[in-house]
Enzyme design. Structure first.
Site, PDB file in Angstrom:
ATOM      1  N   GLU A   1       0.743  -1.288  -0.043  1.00 56.55           N
ATOM      2  CA  GLU A   1       0.044   0.206  -0.041  1.00 56.55           C
ATOM      3  C   GLU A   1       0.849   1.232   0.048  1.00 56.55           C
ATOM      4  OE1 GLU A   1      -3.364  -0.407   2.503  1.00 56.55           O
ATOM      5  OE2 GLU A   1      -3.253   1.881   2.964  1.00 56.55           O
TER       6      GLU A   1
ATOM      7  N   ASP B   1       0.135   5.193   0.694  1.00 56.29           N
ATOM      8  CA  ASP B   1      -0.989   6.329   1.197  1.00 56.29           C
ATOM      9  C   ASP B   1      -0.736   7.568   1.118  1.00 56.29           C
ATOM     10  OD1 ASP B   1      -2.108   4.004   2.081  1.00 56.29           O
ATOM     11  OD2 ASP B   1      -1.615   3.903   3.892  1.00 56.29           O
TER      12      ASP B   1
ATOM     13  N   GLU C   1      -3.296  10.392   3.046  1.00 57.05           N
ATOM     14  CA  GLU C   1      -4.306  10.537   3.688  1.00 57.05           C
ATOM     15  C   GLU C   1      -4.513  12.079   4.402  1.00 57.05           C
ATOM     16  OE1 GLU C   1      -5.202   6.122   5.701  1.00 57.05           O
ATOM     17  OE2 GLU C   1      -4.167   7.428   6.962  1.00 57.05           O
TER      18      GLU C   1
ATOM     19  N   ARG D   1       5.656   3.206   8.329  1.00 58.42           N
ATOM     20  CA  ARG D   1       6.647   4.040   7.833  1.00 58.42           C
ATOM     21  C   ARG D   1       6.081   5.413   7.633  1.00 58.42           C
ATOM     22  NH1 ARG D   1       8.827  -1.178   8.373  1.00 58.42           N
ATOM     23  NH2 ARG D   1      10.932  -1.092   7.619  1.00 58.42           N
TER      24      ARG D   1
ATOM     25  N   ASP E   1     -12.286   8.957  16.354  1.00 59.54           N
ATOM     26  CA  ASP E   1     -11.533   8.159  17.343  1.00 59.54           C
ATOM     27  C   ASP E   1     -10.054   8.443  17.366  1.00 59.54           C
ATOM     28  OD1 ASP E   1     -11.605   6.714  14.894  1.00 59.54           O
ATOM     29  OD2 ASP E   1     -11.093   4.870  16.201  1.00 59.54           O
TER      30      ASP E   1
END
Length: 286
Positions: free
Chosen positions: A113, A115, A117, A141, A207
């Site tokens: 993956e 990412d 975000e 990482r 959360d």
């Protein structure tokens, strides 16, 4: 009627130019010229995934109390350059996470993956840009950044460039992070064998997303919306992405970003990695 030698040469030049243009168009891997309906499919959220614009070149994701939303590419890719223009959730986006990432099949438990975000925040506070790399199911990482602009006011181009030598995260052609393949030096952590799909999503993660979960989603501000447009997928075998690396200007920009806007780097987190930092942290250009 005969044709002069100059006229014949002119016609041949025009014909050759037309042939070159045709070859370039046919070899282009800007899949569907940015048509979301051709290249992508919804993953969740139903009618919260909305495609619009001329030739379906814009896609909006929405989050409300019922659900978030997401989409993914219909095809998998092993290496390439992926560009996506995104306008993030404006105003009080605390608790929301907008994503743009690559992932292999997660059902294997050993997925790869890459990412991007985007972690929302209270109005007037900066977004946190969270990047991560997974190889064979292992991640940890992370590097995180704030931005030098407001990502909610206009579209900006976010790029994941992935070739056998490196992964480069870029924003408007400014390198944010480079993660290198050190396999030749005995470090095996690098996604290089599993093809990956392109994913994007908008969902609630109050959360943990904003200030460690201390700030919750204000549902009175819902629905939240992020917009994607003008994607480009380049996997051409002779594309510049295959050998792309930082030049002197790119290294200068990377140092500027990391000096002024990096807020977390796993390679300096001795509390987390008290026994030993991941091996690639000893190398330059992580």
């Amino acid at each position: 009627m005969g044709v002069s030698s100059n006229g014949l040469v002119g016609k041949l030049l025009v014909l050759n130019l037309v042939m070159v243009v045709v070859v370039l168009v046919m070899s282009s891997t800007a899949y569907g010229a940015g048509n979301f309906l051709e290249a992508f499919e919804p993953t969740f959220g139903g009618n919260r995934v909305r495609v619009s614009g001329p030739q379906n070149t814009q896609l909006a994701l929405t989050l409300d109390r019922g659900s978030g939303s997401g989409f993914r590419s219909k095809r998998e890719y092993l290496f390439g350059r992926i560009d996506m223009q995104i306008k993030l959730v404006p105003g009080n986006s605390a608790g929301t996470v907008t994503t743009f990432y690559l992932s292999s099949d997660q059902r294997t438990g050993r997925h790869d993956e890459i990412d991007f975000e985007f972690l929302g925040n209270l109005s007037g506070q900066p977004y946190t840009i969270h990047t991560n790399v997974f190889s064979q199911g292992q991640g940890n990482r992370e590097q995180q950044f704030h931005l030098w602009f407001d990502p909610t006011q206009n579209f900006h181009t976010y790029t994941i460039l992935w070739n056998p030598q490196l992964i480069m995260f870029k924003i408007d052609e400014t390198p944010l992070r480079v993660f290198r393949n050190y396999e030749n030096e005995g470090i095996s952590f690098f996604p290089k064998v599993q093809p990956q799909r392109i994913y994007a999503s908008l969902w609630n993660a109050d959360d943990w997303a904003t200030q460690g979960g201390r700030v919750k989603t204000d549902w009175s501000k819902a629905p939240f919306s992020a917009t994607y447009r003008n994607f480009n997928i380049d996997t051409s075998p002779n594309g510049a992405w295959r050998t792309h690396d930082l030049d002197a200007n790119g290294r200068m920009k990377l140092r500027w970003v990391q000096k002024n806007y990096m807020i977390y780097n796993y390679c300096t987190d001795w509390n987390r990695f008290s026994q030993a930092l991941p091996p690639e942290c000893k190398k330059s250009g992580v």
